[in-house]
Design an enzyme around this catalytic site. Structure first.
Site, PDB file in Angstrom:
ATOM      1  N   CYS A   1     -15.830  11.401   2.708  1.00 28.13           N
ATOM      2  CA  CYS A   1     -16.308  10.455   1.695  1.00 28.13           C
ATOM      3  C   CYS A   1     -16.131   9.032   2.208  1.00 28.13           C
ATOM      4  O   CYS A   1     -15.017   8.479   2.134  1.00 28.13           O
ATOM      5  CB  CYS A   1     -15.549  10.645   0.379  1.00 28.13           C
ATOM      6  SG  CYS A   1     -16.077   9.485  -0.918  1.00 28.13           S
TER       7      CYS A   1
ATOM      8  N   CYS B   1     -14.813   6.512  -0.406  1.00 25.51           N
ATOM      9  CA  CYS B   1     -13.399   6.639  -0.769  1.00 25.51           C
ATOM     10  C   CYS B   1     -12.493   6.117   0.339  1.00 25.51           C
ATOM     11  O   CYS B   1     -11.613   5.287   0.113  1.00 25.51           O
ATOM     12  CB  CYS B   1     -13.055   8.099  -1.049  1.00 25.51           C
ATOM     13  SG  CYS B   1     -14.020   8.865  -2.360  1.00 25.51           S
ATOM     14  N   ASP B   2     -12.698   6.636   1.546  1.00 24.54           N
ATOM     15  CA  ASP B   2     -11.743   6.416   2.621  1.00 24.54           C
ATOM     16  C   ASP B   2     -12.146   5.298   3.571  1.00 24.54           C
ATOM     17  O   ASP B   2     -11.330   4.870   4.392  1.00 24.54           O
ATOM     18  CB  ASP B   2     -11.555   7.714   3.413  1.00 24.54           C
ATOM     19  CG  ASP B   2     -10.989   8.833   2.552  1.00 24.54           C
ATOM     20  OD1 ASP B   2     -10.265   8.511   1.594  1.00 24.54           O
ATOM     21  OD2 ASP B   2     -11.284  10.008   2.819  1.00 24.54           O
TER      22      ASP B   2
END
Length: 534
Positions: free
Chosen positions: A345, A348-349
Site C-alpha cells: 500500500c 499507507c507506507d
C-alpha cells in the site's frame, strides 16, 4: 488551521458532548507546535465545553496533546497533528471522551470494561494511510471506556527518529507496553480477541446457537454489501460474515468512477455500505474467516459455513462474495521482509520512505499510480514491469514519464528481494531479453501486480476456474444448489467496484428466487455443534 467547512462540521459534532473536555498540549518552539496550538484553538472555539489547559512540561513527545475530562489523567493522546485521514479519529476521540455513546453493542462495551490489566498502546501512523484510522479509533475508544487502557497515536513522518529506532517500516504499527503488538489493519474485534483470550470460545458458542439465515453472505466488500441490501429489502433474514467489512475498498485511496459519486475515499465508501446494510437489519459477524463450505444434504436444505474460530453458520441460501487480495511476487525475500520494507500500500507506507530509494513492481494502472505518488516522497523510484511495455492508461504514462526521479525497466523479472539486519536493502531483476541480472539498492519495495481470489477454502466444493475464480452463470449461480457467488472472487470479467455491487444485487435476487421456488424440508436438524479448540 481549519477551514470554514470543517469548523462548521466540527461545531455540529461537539454539540453532542455531554461533559466538559480539556485539551492539554505539550509543545516546543517548532513550527509543528505552533500549528498544533492553532488547531487546538480552532477546536476549543467551536464549543464552550472544550478548554485548553496548559501545564505539561516533562513529556515524551512534542508536539502532542491529551484529551481528558477535568480532574482526570488523559488516556487518549495524539503526537503530531491529527489531520488527513486521522481527523475523523480526532473528532471521535473528542466525542467518546466527552460522553457521547459509541456505536458498538453493549456486549462489546462490557468486554472492554472487563479487560484485566494495564495496557499502554503506542500506535504509529501516517496521515495518508487509510488503514490506520480503524486501529486508532478502536484503541482510543477502548481507552475512553476502560481507565486502565491508554493510547498515543504517533505521526511517523513527524517523529522519524523514533520510527527509525523502533524499526517501524509499515503502518499502522502498534506497540503494547513497549513490545510489538500488531501491524496493519485491525478491527476492534481483532484487538479484543488478542487481549481477551477466552473471547473466541465464547463467540463460537454464541454463533453455533444462531438460527439459520434465509440468506447468508460470506464477504463484506461491495458485492457482499449490495447482496445484503437487496436480500434484506425482501423482508427475509439476512446475515453477513466477513473478516473486515469493506474488503479491498478499504485499501483504495480515491474512487472517482462510481456512478452518482463524483469523488470519495475507500474507507468512507465502505462505511456508507455498512450503514446501508445495517439500516435494513442485516446481522453482522465481523472478524471471522470462513474455512469450509458444506452443501445442503437435501434439496432446499441448509448450507453450512464453518469458521476458523470453530463456529458454524447456516443458511437456506449462501452468497459467496469473498473478493480478492494482493498478488505476491513469489520471490526469495518477499515474505521474509514483508512489512520490513516490502509493502503493498503506497498510500499507507510511502511516507515512511521519505527521501529514500524505492522500487515498484508492476506496470499496470496500480503500479504506475503508486510510482507517481511515491515520486513526490522518495529520492528515487524504480519501476519494474515483467511485460515488454507498461500497461497503464495513457494519461498516467504521460505523468510518469515527466517525473525526473523515476526510471522504468520493462521486460524485467524480479528475482530476489535482498535484506540485512531485518530490513530491505535492495532487489535483483533480470533482463528477460539478455538474461543480465541487475541489482538495485532500495529501502522499500512496493508490490502492485494485481489480485488473487480468496477461494482456496472452497476447493473441492464449488467449481473453480484454472485461476481459482468461482465459476458462475449469468444469474450468479454456482454448481451447488442454493449457493451463489458475486464480485472479484468470480469469473465475471472486469474487477471494478460498480460491477461487484451489481453482481451482489443480482446474486441476492437469484437467491430470493431460489428460496421462493424451493421449499425447505419439513424438519431439519441443526448442524452438530463444532468442538472449539482450547
Amino acid at each position: 488551521m481549519l477551514d470554514i467547512d470543517l469548523k462548521t462540521q466540527l461545531k455540529a459534532y461537539l454539540e453532542r458532548l455531554t461533559r466538559p473536555l480539556e485539551l492539554v498540549p505539550a509543545t516546543d518552539d517548532s513550527d509543528a507546535s505552533r500549528d498544533l496550538r492553532r488547531l487546538l484553538q480552532d477546536i476549543a472555539a467551536q464549543s464552550d465545553r472544550v478548554a485548553i489547559v496548559d501545564g505539561e512540561t516533562a513529556v515524551e513527545r512534542a508536539p502532542s496533546f491529551q484529551i481528558r475530562q477535568p480532574g482526570t489523567e488523559g488516556r487518549v493522546r495524539f503526537a503530531g497533528l491529527p489531520l488527513g485521514h486521522e481527523f475523523t479519529s480526532l473528532v471521535l476521540a473528542l466525542l467518546h471522551v466527552g460522553g457521547h455513546p459509541p456505536k458498538i453493542d453493549a456486549a462489546t462495551i462490557d468486554r472492554i470494561r472487563a479487560l484485566d490489566g494495564d495496557y499502554r498502546f503506542e500506535t504509529y501512523v501516517s496521515l495518508s494511510c487509510q488503514n490506520c484510522p480503524d486501529v486508532v479509533q478502536a484503541l482510543n475508544l477502548m481507552s475512553a471506556i476502560n481507565p486502565r487502557i491508554r493510547n498515543v497515536t504517533i505521526d511517523g513522518a513527524l517523529f522519524r527518529e523514533e520510527v527509525e529506532s523502533k524499526d517501524v517500516l509499515a503502518v499502522p504499527s502498534v506497540f503494547l507496553n513497549g513490545e510489538p503488538f500488531g501491524q496493519g489493519r485491525m478491527s476492534l474485534e481483532e484487538i479484543l480477541a488478542k487481549l481477551d483470550t477466552g473471547a473466541g470460545a465464547r463467540l463460537a458458542a454464541e454463533l453455533n446457537e444462531r438460527d439459520p439465515y434465509d440468506v447468508l453472505i460470506v464477504g463484506g466488500g461491495p458485492a457482499g454489501a449490495a447482496a445484503a441490501v437487496y436480500a434484506a429489502r425482501k423482508g427475509i433474514r439476512v446475515g453477513i460474515v466477513a473478516e473486515r467489512f469493506g474488503g479491498q475498498v478499504q485499501d483504495t485511496l480515491g474512487i472517482e468512477n462510481y456512478p452518482s459519486v463524483l469523488e470519495t475515499e475507500g474507507p468512507t465508501f465502505a462505511a456508507a455500505l455498512e450503514r446501508h446494510a445495517r439500516h435494513y437489519g442485516v446481522e453482522f459477524v465481523s472478524g471471522q474467516r470462513a474455512v469450509a463450505l458444506e452443501p445442503a444434504p437435501v434439496a432446499g436444505g441448509l448450507v453450512s459455513v464453518r469458521l476458523e474460530g470453530g463456529a458454524a453458520l447456516q443458511g437456506r441460501s449462501v452468497i459467496l462474495a469473498t473478493g480478492a487480495r494482493w498478488r505476491n511476487v513469489g520471490v526469495p525475500g518477499e515474505q521474509e521482509y514483508r512489512n520490513r520494507g516490502v509493502a503493498y500500500c503506497p498510500h499507507c507506507d510511502g511516507p515512511l520512505f521519505k527521501g529514500k530509494p524505492v522500487a515498484v513492481i508492476g506496470g499496470g494502472n496500480s503500479g504506475v499510480e503508486a510510482a507517481i505518488d511515491l515520486a513526490g516522497i522518495a529520492s528515487r523510484v524504480t519501476v519494474l514491469e515483467f511485460a515488454d511495455a507498461l500497461r497503464a492508461d495513457a494519461v498516467l504514462l504521460k505523468k510518469l514519464h515527466s517525473l525526473p526521479n523515476v526510471s522504468v525497466h520493462t521486460g524485467a523479472q524480479t528475482t530476489e528481494i535482498r535484506g540485512r539486519d531485518n530490513r530491505v536493502i535492495g532487489l535483483d531483476w533480470k533482463n528477460r531479453a539478455s538474461g543480465e541480472v541487475n541489482p538495485v539498492a532500495v529501502d522499500g519495495v512496493f508490490v502492485q501486480i494485481g489480485l488473487v481470489p480468496n477461494t482456496e477454502w472452497l476447493e473441492g466444493t464449488v467449481t473453480l476456474s484454472r485461476s481459482g475464480e468461482i465459476e458462475v452463470d449469468g444469474a450468479g449461480r454456482t454448481n451447488l444448489p442454493g449457493v451463489f457467488a458475486a464480485g472479484d472472487a468470480t469469473t465475471v470479467p472486469f474487477k471494478q467496484i460498480v460491477i461487484s455491487a451489481g453482481d451482489g444485487a443480482k446474486a441476492a435476487l437469484s437467491a430470493f428466487d431460489y428460496l421462493i421456488r424451493t421449499p425447505a424440508p419439513v424438519a431439519e436438524a441443526k448442524v452438530e455443534e463444532v468442538a472449539v479448540a482450547a
